[in-house]
Design an enzyme around this catalytic site. Structure first.
Site, mmCIF file in Angstrom:
data_model
loop_
_atom_site.group_PDB
_atom_site.id
_atom_site.type_symbol
_atom_site.label_atom_id
_atom_site.label_comp_id
_atom_site.label_asym_id
_atom_site.label_seq_id
_atom_site.Cartn_x
_atom_site.Cartn_y
_atom_site.Cartn_z
ATOM 1 N N SER A 157 96.972 29.313 12.247
ATOM 2 C CA SER A 157 95.793 29.404 11.727
ATOM 3 C C SER A 157 95.466 30.826 11.139
ATOM 4 C CB SER A 157 94.705 28.729 12.902
ATOM 5 O OG SER A 157 93.484 28.715 12.324
ATOM 6 N N ARG A 227 80.689 26.465 18.815
ATOM 7 C CA ARG A 227 81.876 25.994 19.246
ATOM 8 C C ARG A 227 81.942 24.396 18.861
ATOM 9 N NH1 ARG A 227 87.234 27.181 20.384
ATOM 10 N NH2 ARG A 227 88.060 25.994 22.043
ATOM 11 N N ASP A 323 95.426 17.681 9.168
ATOM 12 C CA ASP A 323 94.569 19.043 9.362
ATOM 13 C C ASP A 323 93.747 19.179 8.017
ATOM 14 O OD1 ASP A 323 93.687 21.423 9.215
ATOM 15 O OD2 ASP A 323 95.673 22.606 9.640
ATOM 16 N N HIS A 356 93.750 20.016 13.018
ATOM 17 C CA HIS A 356 94.434 21.311 12.707
ATOM 18 C C HIS A 356 95.040 21.699 13.999
ATOM 19 C CE1 HIS A 356 94.291 25.518 11.315
ATOM 20 N NE2 HIS A 356 93.355 25.840 12.495
ATOM 21 N N ASP A 357 94.656 21.177 15.275
ATOM 22 C CA ASP A 357 94.857 21.525 16.586
ATOM 23 C C ASP A 357 96.417 21.118 16.785
ATOM 24 O OD1 ASP A 357 92.873 22.718 17.905
ATOM 25 O OD2 ASP A 357 92.246 21.061 19.063
#
Lengths: 379, 379
Positions: A157, A227, A323, A356-357
Site C-alpha cells: 500500500s 477509521r 482489492d 486490500h487487506d
C-alpha cells in the site's frame, strides 16, 4: 500472549532510537531541525553489509513489524506472517530494518512530540511530510546503520509507494523494489475517501485546530469515523459479505437509531473505537496527505516510464484480485511503465477474496510467490 | 430559471397535500395516528383510471419529480429527464403521481413535523419506517386518488425497492414494476457505508439525540460527512477520474490541512455543505434504515423467487455497468428470481460510465429503452 515463541518467529525484539541533528529540508519547504526515528531490526547484517531489507509501513503501521516485545503481547508485529526464519522475508538470510515514519505516533518524531521551539507538542504545526521526505529520512537511517545499499526495499500500500520512490530517489542504493497492493498515484476516488476521513477529524470539536493535546482531549469521534470509512475500503465487498452478510447482532430487529442491528455495524464501530484510542489524529491527517501527494510522474509530464528510467533496481509487483482500493489495474500501470522503461519486473496477481487487506494476510499462494522472489535475491 | 418552459416539460406544477386520519400500523410495531403526504401529479387520469403511474423516490428525493414550481426555479424536478410529454414516462399517455415519503423532510409528515402528542417536532421520536410502510401509505394515497390499479410503479435505487415491494404487497394493484439501479437487499458493504453516515450524524454534538430543532441548531457537520461518503458511492471511480482526475484547485500545492488541494475535495465539500443546509438529519437516518431493513425474501427463507411467486405484474429491471453501489449483479439477482418464478421480465444493462447516479442522467440508450418499455404498456 504466546506461551512459547513459535519456531519461525524472530522472537523477543526491542525497538531502538536513532537521533538526527542534521536539519532535514522537506518537500513542503519547511525544515525539521532535529528528529528521531524509532526502528527495529531482525536477523544479522552480514560482513559485506549486502543483506539488508527495509520494510516501509502503510497508513496506520509502525516499526514493530515482527516478533514480540514481551511474553505478555497478545499479538506479534503487524507483518509477522511475512518476516521470520524461513518466511517470505527470511531472517536467516536477511537483516531486516523496520521503522516508524516521520510524522508517526509510535515513537518517531511527529505531531505528538515536543516542538523544541515552543516546548509544547507540535500538534497541527508539524510539517506535512511526503513519501519523498520519508525516503530521505530512511536513507539517513541507512547511513547510521552502515547500509550503503539495500538488498530490497519492501512495502504494501503506502509502503509500496515508498519502495517505488526509493528506486527513483536513490537508484544506486536499492537492488530490489517490492511494491505490494500499491499504486503509482491516488485516483480521484482514493483522494475523495481520504478527504471524508480528514473532514471527519477536522470538524470534530475536540480537534481544536490540531492542538487537542494541550486541551487534554482527543478527537475520538472524528478518528472513529475516519477509521470506519477507511476500513470499508480495506475489505472487499465479497469479504464483508462472507464475514457478516446481513447477520443480525441480536435475534430481532430493534427499529431505532441507537441499537446495533447488523453484525457489520458492530464490527465497524469496534474497529473505529479501538483505533481512536491508540492513533494520533494529526498523524492520520499527515498519512492521508502523504498518500494524496504521492505522484512521482507529475515531475515528468505524467510519464511514469520516464520517471522510472533512471532506476537500477529489479522490481516485484504484487496485486490482489478483489482489492478495490488499489486494484490490479493500478499495479499494472506500474508494471507497464517498468516494461516500457526496460526494467526487470516480476508481476503477480494473487486470486484472493480479502480485498486490500490481503497484503497483510498469510495467503499460501501469496506467501509462496513472495518467498520465491525474495529467495532469489543474491546477498 | 427557464425563460420559457420547454415544449417537452410538464410545465408549472403545484404540490397537493392529502391528509390521512386513519391510523397506520408500522412494521416497527408503532402506529402513526394521523399524517399527511405531499404529492404532485402530471398528465391526466383517463376515464378508465387505468393510466396512473407511481414514481417512488430514492434516499434524498421528494415529490417534485418534474416541471417547475415557478418561473424563478433554477432547475426542474429531479427526474424531469424521464417525465414529460413524449419522454420515457409520457405524460400524454400517463397520469403520473409523485410523492414525498412518510418520514421525509419536504412536506410529508416526518421528524420535523409537530408531534400532536407533545406539540413539539417529532425529531428522533418519529417512528422508523420501512419500505413496506411506505408502500402501505402509498396505497392509501392511491385510494384517495381513485386509483385501483397502477399501470406501473417506477423507481430508481431505494425507489426501485418500493416498486418491487408493491408487486409483493399489492399484487393485484400493479400491472408493471420498473426497478432501476436497485437491489433485492443491501450487502454488508452497503450497510457499512450507511452506518458511517449514521455515526457521522449521531456523533455530531449538534444532533442532541435527534432533538436539535428544539435547540435551534442543525447537525451540519454530521450531515455534510454523511453526504460526502454517500456521494462517493453514487459516482463511479471512472466518472470521478474523468471529471476531476488529480486536478488541482490552485496552481501549486499548499501542504497544509486547511487548504483545498484537489478539485475533487472542493466538489465533495460543496456537495456536503449544500446538502446539510437543505436536508433533515433525522430523515437521513430514517432513509438509511429503510434501506438496511429492506429484505423481502427474509420472510421466505431468503428465497426471492418464492417471495415474488404471488406477484402479478410484469417487470422491467435496468442496471448500469459502472454502478458499484447496486451493481448489475444485484439487478440480475432480481431477474433470476423473477425468471425462476416464471414472471415476465425485461432486463436491460446499460453501458454507462456514470455509476449509480446514471439512473438520473439522460443517457440516450437508457432513455430509449425505458421509453420503449413504457410505451408498450396498455392503458
Amino acid at each position: 500472549m504466546p506461551t512459547e515463541i513459535p519456531a519461525d518467529s524472530v522472537g523477543l525484539v526491542s525497538p531502538q532510537i536513532a537521533h538526527f541533528a542534521e536539519p532535514l529540508v522537506l518537500a513542503c519547504g519547511r525544515t525539521l531541525a532535529d528528529y528521531q526515528l524509532i526502528y527495529e531490526t531482525y536477523g544479522e547484517l552480514n560482513a559485506a553489509r549486502s543483506n539488508a531489507v527495509l520494510i516501509c509501513h502503510a497508513l496506520s503501521g509502525h516499526h514493530h513489524a515482527a516478533g514480540y516485545h514481551s511474553m505478555d503481547d497478545r499479538k506479534p508485529g503487524w507483518w509477522d506472517s511475512c518476516i521470520g526464519p524461513g518466511k517470505a522475508i527470511d531472517t536467516n538470510r536477511f537483516f531486516v530494518v523496520s521503522l516508524n515514519n516521520l510524522g508517526g505516533c509510535n515513537g518517531s518524531t511527529g505531531p505528538s512530540s515536543l516542538n523544541p521551539q515552543t516546548n509544547k507538542p507540535y500538534g497541527a504545526d508539524f510539517p506535512v511530510v511526503t513519501v519523498e521526505d520519508w525516503v530521505n529520512s530512511q536513507a539517513r537511517l541507512a547511513d547510521v546503520l552502515g547500509i550503503e545499499q539495500w538488498a530490497a526495499v519492501v512495502g504494501g500500500s503506502l509502503g509500496g509507494m515508498q519502495a517505488l520512490q526509493w528506486s527513483i530517489s536513490y537508484p544506486e542504493r536499492i537492488r530490489h523494489c517490492v511494491a505490494i497492493a500499491s499504486a503509482p498515484k491516488l485516483s480521484a476516488q482514493n483522494i475523495a475517501f481520504n478527504e471524508v476521513a480528514r473532514q471527519a477529524i477536522l470538524s470534530d470539536p475536540e480537534f481544536h485546530g490540531g492542538h487537542f493535546q494541550e486541551q487534554g482531549v482527543i478527537p475520538r469521534r472524528g478518528l472513529m469515523l475516519a477509521r470506519m470509512v477507511g476500513h470499508i475500503t480495506y475489505l472487499s465487498d465479497d469479504a464483508m459479505g462472507t464475514k457478516f452478510g446481513r447477520g443480525l447482532k441480536s435475534e430481532k430487529l430493534n427499529y431505532d437509531f441507537n441499537s446495533v442491528e447488523f453484525q457489520v455495524e458492530s464490527y465497524l464501530r469496534y474497529q473505529g473505537e479501538e483505533f481512536s484510542s491508540r492513533f494520533d489524529a494529526n498523524t492520520y491527517l499527515l498519512m492521508t496527505k502523504a498518500l494524496d501527494y504521492f505522484d512521482p510522474a507529475a515531475a515528468h509530464e505524467d510519464d511514469l516510464a520516464a520517471t522510472l528510467a533512471a532506476a537500477q533496481a529489479d522490481f516485484c509487483v504484487i496485486s490482489f484480485t478483489t482489492d478495490w482500493r488499489f486494484s490490479p489495474e493500478r499495479s499494472q500501470e506500474i508494471v507497464n511503465a517498468l516494461m516500457a522503461a526496460r526494467k526487470n519486473v516480476s508481476y503477480l496477481e494473487i486470486d484472493a477474496p480479502q480485498g486490500h487487506d490481503a497484503f497483510l494476510i498469510p495467503i499460501p499462494r501469496y506467501l509462496q510467490a513472495f518467498r520465491g522472489y525474495m529467495n532469489r535475491i543474491a546477498v
